[in-house]
Motif scaffolding. Structure first.
Motif, PDB file in Angstrom:
ATOM      1  N   ILE A   1       0.851  -1.191   0.000  1.00 25.81           N
ATOM      2  CA  ILE A   1       0.000   0.000   0.000  1.00 25.81           C
ATOM      3  C   ILE A   1       0.887   1.242   0.000  1.00 25.81           C
ATOM      4  CG2 ILE A   1      -1.872  -1.172   1.202  1.00 25.81           C
ATOM      5  CD1 ILE A   1      -1.067   0.289   3.749  1.00 25.81           C
ATOM      6  N   GLU A   2       0.359   2.343  -0.505  1.00 27.32           N
ATOM      7  CA  GLU A   2       1.098   3.592  -0.533  1.00 27.32           C
ATOM      8  C   GLU A   2       1.097   4.224   0.855  1.00 27.32           C
ATOM      9  OE1 GLU A   2      -0.503   6.130  -3.512  1.00 27.32           O
ATOM     10  OE2 GLU A   2       0.284   4.948  -5.184  1.00 27.32           O
ATOM     11  N   GLU A   3       2.146   4.980   1.151  1.00 25.12           N
ATOM     12  CA  GLU A   3       2.242   5.621   2.462  1.00 25.12           C
ATOM     13  C   GLU A   3       1.116   6.615   2.685  1.00 25.12           C
ATOM     14  OE1 GLU A   3       4.241   4.722   4.927  1.00 25.12           O
ATOM     15  OE2 GLU A   3       4.761   3.127   3.522  1.00 25.12           O
ATOM     16  N   ARG A   4       0.670   7.230   1.603  1.00 23.24           N
ATOM     17  CA  ARG A   4      -0.449   8.171   1.716  1.00 23.24           C
ATOM     18  C   ARG A   4      -1.702   7.437   2.193  1.00 23.24           C
ATOM     19  NH1 ARG A   4      -2.210  13.222   2.679  1.00 23.24           N
ATOM     20  NH2 ARG A   4      -4.138  13.657   1.569  1.00 23.24           N
ATOM     21  N   TYR A   5      -1.937   6.261   1.658  1.00 18.05           N
ATOM     22  CA  TYR A   5      -3.102   5.478   2.072  1.00 18.05           C
ATOM     23  C   TYR A   5      -2.934   4.992   3.513  1.00 18.05           C
ATOM     24  CZ  TYR A   5      -6.445   1.640   2.359  1.00 18.05           C
ATOM     25  OH  TYR A   5      -7.448   0.799   2.760  1.00 18.05           O
ATOM     26  N   ARG A   6      -1.714   4.610   3.893  1.00 21.71           N
ATOM     27  CA  ARG A   6      -1.463   4.181   5.260  1.00 21.71           C
ATOM     28  C   ARG A   6      -1.815   5.304   6.244  1.00 21.71           C
ATOM     29  NH1 ARG A   6       1.875   0.080   5.975  1.00 21.71           N
ATOM     30  NH2 ARG A   6       3.141   0.673   4.151  1.00 21.71           N
ATOM     31  N   GLY A   7      -1.370   6.515   5.910  1.00 20.42           N
ATOM     32  CA  GLY A   7      -1.686   7.655   6.761  1.00 20.42           C
ATOM     33  C   GLY A   7      -3.175   7.935   6.834  1.00 20.42           C
ATOM     34  N   ALA A   8      -3.869   7.757   5.690  1.00 19.14           N
ATOM     35  CA  ALA A   8      -5.316   7.975   5.673  1.00 19.14           C
ATOM     36  C   ALA A   8      -6.030   6.968   6.576  1.00 19.14           C
ATOM     37  CB  ALA A   8      -5.843   7.874   4.243  1.00 19.14           C
ATOM     38  N   CYS A   9      -5.537   5.722   6.587  1.00 20.11           N
ATOM     39  CA  CYS A   9      -6.134   4.698   7.460  1.00 20.11           C
ATOM     40  C   CYS A   9      -5.993   5.089   8.919  1.00 20.11           C
ATOM     41  CB  CYS A   9      -5.474   3.348   7.210  1.00 20.11           C
ATOM     42  SG  CYS A   9      -5.922   2.573   5.650  1.00 20.11           S
ATOM     43  N   HIS A  10      -4.812   5.551   9.294  1.00 18.98           N
ATOM     44  CA  HIS A  10      -4.609   5.984  10.682  1.00 18.98           C
ATOM     45  C   HIS A  10      -5.545   7.147  11.027  1.00 18.98           C
ATOM     46  CE1 HIS A  10      -1.406   3.346  11.800  1.00 18.98           C
ATOM     47  NE2 HIS A  10      -0.575   3.776  10.862  1.00 18.98           N
ATOM     48  N   GLY A  11      -5.728   8.057  10.078  1.00 16.64           N
ATOM     49  CA  GLY A  11      -6.623   9.187  10.323  1.00 16.64           C
ATOM     50  C   GLY A  11      -8.067   8.757  10.520  1.00 16.64           C
ATOM     51  N   GLU A  12      -8.538   7.827   9.696  1.00 15.56           N
ATOM     52  CA  GLU A  12      -9.915   7.340   9.834  1.00 15.56           C
ATOM     53  C   GLU A  12     -10.101   6.572  11.139  1.00 15.56           C
ATOM     54  OE1 GLU A  12     -11.945   8.592   8.066  1.00 15.56           O
ATOM     55  OE2 GLU A  12     -11.550   8.516   5.914  1.00 15.56           O
ATOM     56  N   LEU A  13      -9.090   5.807  11.535  1.00 13.40           N
ATOM     57  CA  LEU A  13      -9.162   5.090  12.809  1.00 13.40           C
ATOM     58  C   LEU A  13      -9.295   6.074  13.968  1.00 13.40           C
ATOM     59  CD1 LEU A  13      -6.426   2.386  12.167  1.00 13.40           C
ATOM     60  CD2 LEU A  13      -8.814   1.890  12.717  1.00 13.40           C
ATOM     61  N   GLU A  14      -8.489   7.120  13.945  1.00 13.42           N
ATOM     62  CA  GLU A  14      -8.527   8.104  15.027  1.00 13.42           C
ATOM     63  C   GLU A  14      -9.871   8.814  15.105  1.00 13.42           C
ATOM     64  OE1 GLU A  14      -6.597   8.911  17.427  1.00 13.42           O
ATOM     65  OE2 GLU A  14      -4.697   7.906  16.969  1.00 13.42           O
ATOM     66  N   ARG A  15     -10.413   9.139  13.948  1.00 10.95           N
ATOM     67  CA  ARG A  15     -11.624   9.961  13.949  1.00 10.95           C
ATOM     68  C   ARG A  15     -12.893   9.159  14.183  1.00 10.95           C
ATOM     69  NH1 ARG A  15     -13.762  14.023   9.096  1.00 10.95           N
ATOM     70  NH2 ARG A  15     -15.512  14.904  10.299  1.00 10.95           N
ATOM     71  N   TRP A  16     -12.982   7.962  13.588  1.00  8.74           N
ATOM     72  CA  TRP A  16     -14.271   7.288  13.570  1.00  8.74           C
ATOM     73  C   TRP A  16     -14.300   5.933  14.287  1.00  8.74           C
ATOM     74  CZ3 TRP A  16     -17.979  10.409  12.478  1.00  8.74           C
ATOM     75  CH2 TRP A  16     -17.795  11.444  11.562  1.00  8.74           C
ATOM     76  N   ILE A  17     -13.147   5.325  14.511  1.00 13.11           N
ATOM     77  CA  ILE A  17     -13.163   3.964  15.064  1.00 13.11           C
ATOM     78  C   ILE A  17     -12.609   3.911  16.486  1.00 13.11           C
ATOM     79  CG2 ILE A  17     -12.404   1.582  14.706  1.00 13.11           C
ATOM     80  CD1 ILE A  17     -12.377   2.088  11.724  1.00 13.11           C
ATOM     81  N   TYR A  18     -11.503   4.575  16.764  1.00 11.16           N
ATOM     82  CA  TYR A  18     -10.965   4.551  18.118  1.00 11.16           C
ATOM     83  C   TYR A  18     -11.920   5.117  19.168  1.00 11.16           C
ATOM     84  CZ  TYR A  18      -6.354   3.321  16.240  1.00 11.16           C
ATOM     85  OH  TYR A  18      -5.307   2.692  15.613  1.00 11.16           O
TER      86      TYR A  18
END
Length: 429
Positions: free
Chosen positions: A94-111
């Motif tokens: 996966i691209e690093e940009r997508y990896r960062g986006a996953c972390h962002g979505e986890l922080e905002r909506w899942i954690y």
């Protein structure tokens, strides 16, 4: 019922959110409260209290969240927040940009919902808790782009596509727990979730597509004050390119060969690296890397752009004032001003609110209305799957329906009924 109360400092700034309720829900119940740093987490906890009959949600530890009783330091690796972070950090391909986006979505909506849960727990991660979370997402309000400096943004329901993406992210992490060696879970509770359909969204959804007629595109083009912006509308509408592909075009992208029609090689697009910096790389998928034929009008627009800026083979057709990458927000500001002028002049209906990306959709609509099939449109637009093309534009094929009905009616009426072949006895038994 539990309720959320913002807490402010002396300057009137919101510093936290407190959920308040009475134990058991009665007036005589003891007052209870829990504090959160963000509103999303507070709203989720409020719903959990309501679902628990105005009691503390099972497994919740005040001030900490869902914690498995007795979990030691060694067990911290199974806390979902820690487990998910490692899972995303270690993913390959996966691209690093997508990896960062996953972390962002986890922080905002899942954690906020599952961050302190134990990834192994069938109580914390169950069909019921996943459904409650999806229901929360269906009721969430979001807005696109940056928050305006003045006034409130336009809040909209979260789109079904976004909900599916978030659910897929959570599901992929829980699936890793299922397939771990040894397995941490017996099954993935996300598999049994009924998700909103992509086509269930309403008029206010942020996935809306606004199709423009050729006349509306011409009126909008005339409402721009910059010649580069006008020519950009010509090329965008005439090719159906994505904004990232369009703004990465250079004269060397134009293919002119003897005996051949002019074509464009779409082999570059603006992308972001892991630090958020833009660079020109390959388009996002193999299908996106394509060669498309262009019309005389598009060729003329590109020639005018080259003459306008005395461009070399590697220079960009579309740039900012200082020759840098043309930011989407910069063109977006010009776009919105042109929209207002077009509506004021009666060149665009007041009920239409197109975005620059709608030029791509309108390009596809023009092709389909002229009788070009989904496969041709898919290849021209660079869609990875024809299902994407069909889902987006399948309803724009009334002519195909008309032709099919004429064929069926003619056959049933006997005017062009095909001759039926006799079936051999050996096959009929």
């Amino acid at each position: 019922m539990a309720s959320v109360h913002p807490r402010k400092n002396r300057d009137g700034e919101i510093t936290s959110y407190q959920v308040k309720w009475r134990n058991g829900g009665g007036r005589g119940g003891d007052p209870q409260s829990e504090s959160f740093k963000d509103e999303t987490a507070a709203e989720f906890f409020k719903d959990a209290v309501n679902d628990a009959g105005q009691h503390w949600p099972p497994g919740w530890v005040k001030g900490r969240g869902f914690i498995v009783p007795g979990a030691g330091a060694d067990e911290e690796r199974y806390r979902f927040r820690n487990y998910a972070k490692r899972a995303i950090d270690h993913r390959t391909g996966i691209e690093e940009r997508y990896r960062g986006a996953c972390h962002g979505e986890l922080e905002r909506w899942i954690y906020p919902h599952f961050g302190e849960c134990d990834v192994r727990s069938t109580e914390h991660f169950s069909t019921d808790t996943i459904r409650a979370w999806v229901r929360y997402l269906e009721q969430a309000k979001v807005f696109s782009g940056q928050r305006p400096k003045v006034g409130e943004p336009k809040w909209r329901p979260m789109s079904p596509k976004t909900i599916r993406n978030l659910h897929g992210l959570l599901s992929s992490i829980l699936q890793e727990a299922v397939t771990a060696e040894p397995p941490l879970r017996g099954r993935n509770p996300c598999e049994r979730t009924r998700l909103p359909r992509i086509d269930d969204h309403g008029a206010d959804d942020d996935e809306d597509i606004e199709f423009l007629t050729p006349q509306e595109v011409a009126g909008l083009r005339a409402s721009f004050t910059s010649l580069q912006d006008q020519l950009m509308v010509d090329v965008a509408y005439g090719t159906g390119l994505r904004y990232s592909e369009l703004t990465a075009l250079a004269p060397k992208s134009l293919l002119i060969e003897a005996g051949m029609h002019p074509r464009l090689r779409v082999s570059r697009a603006w992308k972001r690296d892991e630090e958020g910096q833009y660079y020109i790389g390959k388009p996002k998928t193999k299908r996106s890397r394509r060669v498309i034929r262009i019309s005389a009008s598009v060729r003329a627009a590109l020639d005018e752009l080259q003459d306008l800026g005395s461009l070399g083979p590697d220079d960009l057709y579309f740039t900012g004032d200082k020759g840098q990458r043309l930011h989407y927000s910069t063109f977006g500001n010009h776009w919105h001003r042109a929209i207002r002028r077009a509506k004021k002049a009666g060149l665009l209906p007041v009920y239409k609110h197109p975005t620059p990306h709608d030029l791509r959709h309108s390009h596809a609509a023009a092709l389909i209305s002229a009788g070009h099939g989904p496969t041709y449109v898919q290849r021209r637009l660079g869609h990875e799957s024809i299902k994407t093309t069909s889902d987006l534009y399948g309803h724009l094929l009334p002519e195909a329906d008309d032709d099919a009905m004429e064929t069926i009616e003619a056959a049933m009426a006997g005017t062009r009924r095909p001759r039926l072949h006799a079936v051999p006895d050996a096959l009929t038994g």
